[in-house]
Design a protein around this motif. Structure first.
Motif, short mmCIF file in Angstrom:
data_model
loop_
_atom_site.label_atom_id
_atom_site.label_comp_id
_atom_site.label_asym_id
_atom_site.label_seq_id
_atom_site.Cartn_x
_atom_site.Cartn_y
_atom_site.Cartn_z
N ARG A 1 0.82 -1.22 0.00
CA ARG A 1 0.00 0.00 0.00
C ARG A 1 0.85 1.27 0.00
NH1 ARG A 1 -4.36 1.53 4.82
NH2 ARG A 1 -4.42 3.79 4.39
N TRP A 2 2.06 1.19 0.55
CA TRP A 2 2.89 2.40 0.66
C TRP A 2 3.22 3.03 -0.69
CZ3 TRP A 2 7.98 2.36 -1.26
CH2 TRP A 2 8.54 1.10 -1.54
N HIS A 3 3.23 2.20 -1.76
CA HIS A 3 3.46 2.76 -3.10
C HIS A 3 2.32 3.71 -3.48
CE1 HIS A 3 6.80 0.02 -4.19
NE2 HIS A 3 6.14 -0.87 -3.48
N SER A 4 1.09 3.27 -3.24
CA SER A 4 -0.08 4.10 -3.56
C SER A 4 -0.09 5.36 -2.72
CB SER A 4 -1.37 3.30 -3.34
OG SER A 4 -1.45 2.20 -4.23
N GLU A 5 0.24 5.22 -1.43
CA GLU A 5 0.26 6.39 -0.56
C GLU A 5 1.35 7.37 -0.98
OE1 GLU A 5 -2.06 6.89 1.41
OE2 GLU A 5 -2.86 4.99 2.16
N LYS A 6 2.49 6.84 -1.41
CA LYS A 6 3.58 7.73 -1.85
C LYS A 6 3.17 8.54 -3.08
CE LYS A 6 8.42 7.72 -3.36
NZ LYS A 6 9.66 6.90 -3.53
N LEU A 7 2.54 7.87 -4.05
CA LEU A 7 2.12 8.58 -5.25
C LEU A 7 1.04 9.60 -4.92
CD1 LEU A 7 2.26 8.94 -8.31
CD2 LEU A 7 0.55 7.13 -8.53
N ALA A 8 0.09 9.23 -4.05
CA ALA A 8 -0.96 10.17 -3.67
C ALA A 8 -0.36 11.40 -3.00
CB ALA A 8 -1.95 9.48 -2.74
N GLU A 9 0.69 11.20 -2.22
CA GLU A 9 1.35 12.33 -1.57
C GLU A 9 2.07 13.20 -2.59
OE1 GLU A 9 4.63 13.22 1.97
OE2 GLU A 9 3.81 11.21 1.70
N ILE A 10 2.70 12.58 -3.58
CA ILE A 10 3.37 13.36 -4.63
C ILE A 10 2.38 14.27 -5.35
CG2 ILE A 10 4.50 13.16 -6.89
CD1 ILE A 10 5.88 10.61 -5.81
N LEU A 11 1.16 13.75 -5.55
CA LEU A 11 0.15 14.46 -6.32
C LEU A 11 -0.94 15.05 -5.43
CD1 LEU A 11 -0.25 11.84 -9.21
CD2 LEU A 11 1.19 13.88 -9.19
N ASP A 12 -0.60 15.33 -4.18
CA ASP A 12 -1.64 15.70 -3.21
C ASP A 12 -2.27 17.06 -3.47
OD1 ASP A 12 0.43 17.38 -2.42
OD2 ASP A 12 0.32 16.84 -0.29
N ASP A 13 -1.70 17.85 -4.37
CA ASP A 13 -2.28 19.15 -4.67
C ASP A 13 -3.22 19.11 -5.87
OD1 ASP A 13 -0.27 18.62 -6.51
OD2 ASP A 13 0.35 20.72 -6.69
N ARG A 14 -3.49 17.91 -6.39
CA ARG A 14 -4.33 17.77 -7.59
C ARG A 14 -5.77 17.44 -7.19
NH1 ARG A 14 0.07 16.61 -11.13
NH2 ARG A 14 1.84 17.50 -9.99
N ASP A 15 -6.72 18.11 -7.80
CA ASP A 15 -8.12 17.80 -7.51
C ASP A 15 -8.69 16.72 -8.43
OD1 ASP A 15 -8.36 19.17 -9.89
OD2 ASP A 15 -9.46 20.88 -9.05
N ASN A 16 -7.84 16.19 -9.32
CA ASN A 16 -8.30 15.14 -10.23
C ASN A 16 -7.71 13.77 -9.88
OD1 ASN A 16 -5.68 15.64 -11.02
ND2 ASN A 16 -6.14 15.86 -13.21
N VAL A 17 -7.22 13.64 -8.66
CA VAL A 17 -6.69 12.36 -8.17
C VAL A 17 -7.64 11.81 -7.12
CG1 VAL A 17 -4.79 11.22 -6.96
CG2 VAL A 17 -4.30 13.01 -8.64
N ARG A 18 -8.08 10.57 -7.31
CA ARG A 18 -8.98 9.93 -6.36
C ARG A 18 -8.30 8.68 -5.81
NH1 ARG A 18 -14.41 6.47 -7.31
NH2 ARG A 18 -15.07 6.35 -5.15
N LYS A 19 -8.23 8.57 -4.51
CA LYS A 19 -7.63 7.40 -3.86
C LYS A 19 -8.71 6.62 -3.14
CE LYS A 19 -5.36 7.84 0.03
NZ LYS A 19 -4.34 8.21 1.03
#
Length: 299
Positions: free
Chosen positions: A249-267
């Motif tokens: 899961r840490w891979h998904s969390e890392k990518l979400a953190e990289i893109l955390d300023d985007r409003d078009n990313v859904r986790k």
């Protein structure tokens, strides 16, 4: 479903084309990227077929050097080639009259999820991405399956691989590495024990998924980062699906953190889910397919 051949320079990629029962019109296309160690006939086809029932033209394909695809040496795991494979499949989909070239998206599972991100980062013909149980294969090799090791600790492994590659150049058999442990190896991380059950038993075993990659792959993997330029260049909508209990899961969390300023990313973190549950267990695959379908419909 029908077999197709996809040209990527001098290499032919073997694919499976899944098409709705529609002979005209302009439909969205989906590039489906299989996990590391997998082949198109396994979980990639599960998702490709299910999405075709929802009105998408989909292609699951074997990576360069693997499965039924061309490219020498066989059993090489070349992550940069895997990224380019995805763009070659986009080329193929663009040439199909039934596909709307402005609505081509990518779906990746496990290492295929990392490759999907890398492909969409550099190829903006890809309009959106969805990743399931994603793994950045560079990070997983540098930092270990749990992500708690150091990249420097892999220097010895590189040195050992170099020696085996040197021996190969003077006539020795190529050195190989296993993707997953043997069945019932309880010393392995739980995700990888589950992977052994998937790949090495009747559950999903396939003759083209032989659980080996060449030693020559290791330098390529350790020098690869699927998320390296995502912060700068990944602008498309992204759906991230991961299991709450997955070691990966840490891979998904890392990518979400990289893109955390985007409003078009859904986790979406699925309660109780483990990494391999999303490969073939209906309780997890069914809802994941529905979430992916709904997400891509908004593109």
């Amino acid at each position: 479903m029908q077999p197709v051949s996809i040209i990527k320079g001098s290499i032919q990629l073997a694919g499976l084309l899944f098409q709705p029962n529609i002979t005209s019109g302009s439909l969205p296309g989906v590039v489906v990227i299989h996990p590391g160690g997998g082949v198109k006939e396994q979980t990639a086809s599960v998702y490709a077929e299910r999405l075709s029932h929802a009105g998408y033209v989909t292609i699951a394909f074997d990576a360069s050097h693997q499965g039924d695809s061309g490219g020498l040496p066989y059993h090489l795991e070349d992550p940069n080639a895997r990224t380019l494979d995805a763009s070659a499949v986009v080329d193929y989909l663009e040439r199909l009259d039934i596909v709307d070239s402005e609505r081509i998206v990518v779906l990746g599972i496990c290492a295929g999820g990392g490759h999907a991100v890398a492909a969409a980062t550099g190829d903006h013909r890809i309009k959106a991405a969805a990743i399931v149980s994603a793994v950045n294969i560079g990070d997983s090799n540098r930092l270990g399956w749990y992500g708690n090791e150091t990249a420097a600790s892999k220097i010895g492994g590189l040195d050992a691989a170099a020696e085996r590659i040197r021996n190969e150049s003077t006539g020795a058999e190529p050195g190989v590495i296993n993707y997953v442990p043997q069945v019932n190896d309880t010393s392995a991380p739980p995700d990888l024990q589950d992977a052994a059950d998937y790949y090495l038993t009747a559950r999903a075993q396939h003759p083209n998924a032989q659980n080996i990659m060449l030693d020559r792959s290791m330098p390529l993997l350790l020098n690869y980062d699927a998320f390296a330029f995502a912060e700068a260049y990944f602008t498309q909508p992204l759906l991230i699906i991961a299991g709450e209990q997955a070691d990966s899961r840490w891979h998904s969390e890392k990518l979400a953190e990289i893109l955390d300023d985007r409003d078009n990313v859904r986790k979406v973190i699925v309660p109780g889910g483990r990494h391999m549950d999303f490969y073939d267990i209906e309780e997890y695959v069914g809802p994941a397919v529905q979430q992916i379908t709904d997400f891509f419909r908004g593109i």
